[in-house]
Scaffold this motif. Structure first.
Motif, PDB file in Angstrom:
ATOM      1  N   THR A  78     -55.038 118.481  49.020  1.00 51.98           N
ATOM      2  CA  THR A  78     -54.483 119.684  49.638  1.00 51.98           C
ATOM      3  C   THR A  78     -54.202 120.759  48.593  1.00 51.98           C
ATOM      4  N   THR A  79     -53.708 120.355  47.445  1.00 49.21           N
ATOM      5  CA  THR A  79     -53.439 121.320  46.378  1.00 49.21           C
ATOM      6  C   THR A  79     -54.729 122.004  45.928  1.00 49.21           C
ATOM      7  N   ALA A  80     -55.810 121.242  45.823  1.00 50.88           N
ATOM      8  CA  ALA A  80     -57.096 121.818  45.405  1.00 50.88           C
ATOM      9  C   ALA A  80     -57.587 122.863  46.400  1.00 50.88           C
ATOM     10  N   ARG A  81     -57.169 122.737  47.664  1.00 48.41           N
ATOM     11  CA  ARG A  81     -57.603 123.694  48.695  1.00 48.41           C
ATOM     12  C   ARG A  81     -56.506 124.710  49.026  1.00 48.41           C
ATOM     13  N   HIS A  82     -55.447 124.734  48.225  1.00 48.12           N
ATOM     14  CA  HIS A  82     -54.332 125.668  48.426  1.00 48.12           C
ATOM     15  C   HIS A  82     -53.668 125.467  49.787  1.00 48.12           C
ATOM     16  N   ILE A  83     -53.546 124.222  50.192  1.00 49.30           N
ATOM     17  CA  ILE A  83     -52.878 123.851  51.440  1.00 49.30           C
ATOM     18  C   ILE A  83     -51.541 123.233  51.073  1.00 49.30           C
ATOM     19  N   ARG A  84     -50.471 123.677  51.736  1.00 51.59           N
ATOM     20  CA  ARG A  84     -49.148 123.106  51.482  1.00 51.59           C
ATOM     21  C   ARG A  84     -49.023 121.781  52.226  1.00 51.59           C
ATOM     22  N   LEU A  85     -48.615 120.759  51.495  1.00 48.10           N
ATOM     23  CA  LEU A  85     -48.418 119.433  52.076  1.00 48.10           C
ATOM     24  C   LEU A  85     -46.926 119.193  52.225  1.00 48.10           C
ATOM     25  N   HIS A  86     -46.517 118.760  53.414  1.00 50.08           N
ATOM     26  CA  HIS A  86     -45.104 118.500  53.689  1.00 50.08           C
ATOM     27  C   HIS A  86     -44.935 117.066  54.157  1.00 50.08           C
ATOM     28  N   LEU A  87     -43.981 116.375  53.576  1.00 52.11           N
ATOM     29  CA  LEU A  87     -43.588 115.063  54.093  1.00 52.11           C
ATOM     30  C   LEU A  87     -42.340 115.297  54.919  1.00 52.11           C
ATOM     31  N   ASP A  88     -42.477 115.277  56.226  1.00 54.69           N
ATOM     32  CA  ASP A  88     -41.346 115.537  57.112  1.00 54.69           C
ATOM     33  C   ASP A  88     -40.676 114.239  57.517  1.00 54.69           C
ATOM     34  N   ASN A  89     -39.366 114.285  57.603  1.00 55.14           N
ATOM     35  CA  ASN A  89     -38.546 113.171  58.083  1.00 55.14           C
ATOM     36  C   ASN A  89     -38.787 111.863  57.326  1.00 55.14           C
ATOM     37  N   PRO A  90     -38.780 111.906  56.008  1.00 54.25           N
ATOM     38  CA  PRO A  90     -39.017 110.651  55.287  1.00 54.25           C
ATOM     39  C   PRO A  90     -37.833 109.702  55.475  1.00 54.25           C
ATOM     40  N   PRO A  91     -38.099 108.445  55.815  1.00 58.78           N
ATOM     41  CA  PRO A  91     -37.005 107.477  55.938  1.00 58.78           C
ATOM     42  C   PRO A  91     -36.382 107.225  54.562  1.00 58.78           C
ATOM     43  N   PRO A  92     -35.167 106.708  54.522  1.00 57.48           N
ATOM     44  CA  PRO A  92     -34.503 106.467  53.232  1.00 57.48           C
ATOM     45  C   PRO A  92     -35.331 105.630  52.249  1.00 57.48           C
ATOM     46  N   PHE A  93     -36.036 104.622  52.739  1.00 53.75           N
ATOM     47  CA  PHE A  93     -36.818 103.791  51.805  1.00 53.75           C
ATOM     48  C   PHE A  93     -37.913 104.619  51.131  1.00 53.75           C
ATOM     49  N   LEU A  94     -38.520 105.562  51.869  1.00 53.30           N
ATOM     50  CA  LEU A  94     -39.571 106.392  51.280  1.00 53.30           C
ATOM     51  C   LEU A  94     -38.964 107.374  50.283  1.00 53.30           C
ATOM     52  N   GLU A  95     -37.782 107.899  50.604  1.00 49.11           N
ATOM     53  CA  GLU A  95     -37.094 108.774  49.639  1.00 49.11           C
ATOM     54  C   GLU A  95     -36.837 108.028  48.335  1.00 49.11           C
ATOM     55  N   ARG A  96     -36.400 106.775  48.427  1.00 53.03           N
ATOM     56  CA  ARG A  96     -36.144 105.980  47.209  1.00 53.03           C
ATOM     57  C   ARG A  96     -37.424 105.804  46.408  1.00 53.03           C
ATOM     58  N   ILE A  97     -38.513 105.494  47.082  1.00 54.52           N
ATOM     59  CA  ILE A  97     -39.789 105.303  46.385  1.00 54.52           C
ATOM     60  C   ILE A  97     -40.202 106.593  45.684  1.00 54.52           C
ATOM     61  N   LEU A  98     -40.120 107.717  46.386  1.00 56.56           N
ATOM     62  CA  LEU A  98     -40.530 108.998  45.810  1.00 56.56           C
ATOM     63  C   LEU A  98     -39.645 109.381  44.629  1.00 56.56           C
ATOM     64  N   ASN A  99     -38.338 109.164  44.775  1.00 57.42           N
ATOM     65  CA  ASN A  99     -37.422 109.499  43.679  1.00 57.42           C
ATOM     66  C   ASN A  99     -37.578 108.558  42.499  1.00 57.42           C
ATOM     67  N   THR A 100     -37.709 107.279  42.761  1.00 61.35           N
ATOM     68  CA  THR A 100     -37.830 106.286  41.687  1.00 61.35           C
ATOM     69  C   THR A 100     -39.104 106.510  40.878  1.00 61.35           C
ATOM     70  N   THR A 101     -40.170 106.881  41.557  1.00 63.11           N
ATOM     71  CA  THR A 101     -41.438 107.082  40.856  1.00 63.11           C
ATOM     72  C   THR A 101     -41.582 108.497  40.296  1.00 63.11           C
ATOM     73  N   GLY A 102     -40.605 109.350  40.563  1.00 59.30           N
ATOM     74  CA  GLY A 102     -40.613 110.697  39.980  1.00 59.30           C
ATOM     75  C   GLY A 102     -41.591 111.663  40.614  1.00 59.30           C
ATOM     76  N   VAL A 103     -42.003 111.418  41.855  1.00 60.43           N
ATOM     77  CA  VAL A 103     -42.978 112.308  42.489  1.00 60.43           C
ATOM     78  C   VAL A 103     -42.398 113.072  43.678  1.00 60.43           C
ATOM     79  N   ARG A 104     -41.080 112.981  43.906  1.00 63.00           N
ATOM     80  CA  ARG A 104     -40.478 113.612  45.075  1.00 63.00           C
ATOM     81  C   ARG A 104     -40.756 115.115  45.131  1.00 63.00           C
ATOM     82  N   GLN A 105     -40.721 115.781  43.968  1.00 60.88           N
ATOM     83  CA  GLN A 105     -40.894 117.235  43.945  1.00 60.88           C
ATOM     84  C   GLN A 105     -42.288 117.670  44.381  1.00 60.88           C
ATOM     85  N   LEU A 106     -43.228 116.747  44.443  1.00 59.79           N
ATOM     86  CA  LEU A 106     -44.578 117.096  44.886  1.00 59.79           C
ATOM     87  C   LEU A 106     -44.661 117.279  46.401  1.00 59.79           C
ATOM     88  N   PHE A 107     -43.637 116.792  47.117  1.00 57.12           N
ATOM     89  CA  PHE A 107     -43.688 116.778  48.571  1.00 57.12           C
ATOM     90  C   PHE A 107     -42.504 117.530  49.161  1.00 57.12           C
TER      91      PHE A 107
END
Length: 130
Positions: A78-107
């Protein structure tokens, strides 16, 4: 060889002018990640005017390393095509995964999903939001 459907994962899509919403339900893992990636590829190819792609994760129950890898692959595409990607309504477990792996700011979660908007309009409690 035809891939068999995975009962542990379902995906529904809604498209509008410039936007697409993919609702993920179940487990995003080694067995199901290809389904999400293939559907996303079809969505990107079929909507040349797409500016925002929303992945509604409110009903996602599990995500393993392959699921996370797929989300990152979708982010790159999506970034290569200038499309904004949104992760809507992430459950708490997904938030933990994104934060722990340091990629939360990408979504970023810039907009409430349609389900959240509908829940608020109906006077119900919306799914988990940031």
């Amino acid at each position: 060889m035809t891939a068999l459907p995975h009962p542990s994962f379902t995906l529904t899509a809604e498209a509008g002018p410039g936007t697409a919403h993919l609702h993920l339900v179940g487990e995003l893992d080694y067995e199901t990640s290809d389904e999400l990636l293939q559907h996303t590829d079809r969505c990107l190819a079929g909507q040349p005017d797409l500016t925002d792609l929303h992945l509604d994760c409110a009903e996602l129950r599990f995500c393993d390393s392959m699921g996370l890898s797929t989300l990152l692959t979708i982010h790159r595409k999506t970034t290569a095509r200038h499309i904004r990607l949104h992760l809507d309504n992430p459950p708490p477990f997904l938030e933990r995964i994104l934060n722990t792996t340091g990629v939360r700011q990408l979504f970023p979660q810039m907009y409430a999903s349609r389900r959240t908007e509908q829940a608020l309009a109906d006077g119900r409690t919306p799914p988990h939001t940031l």
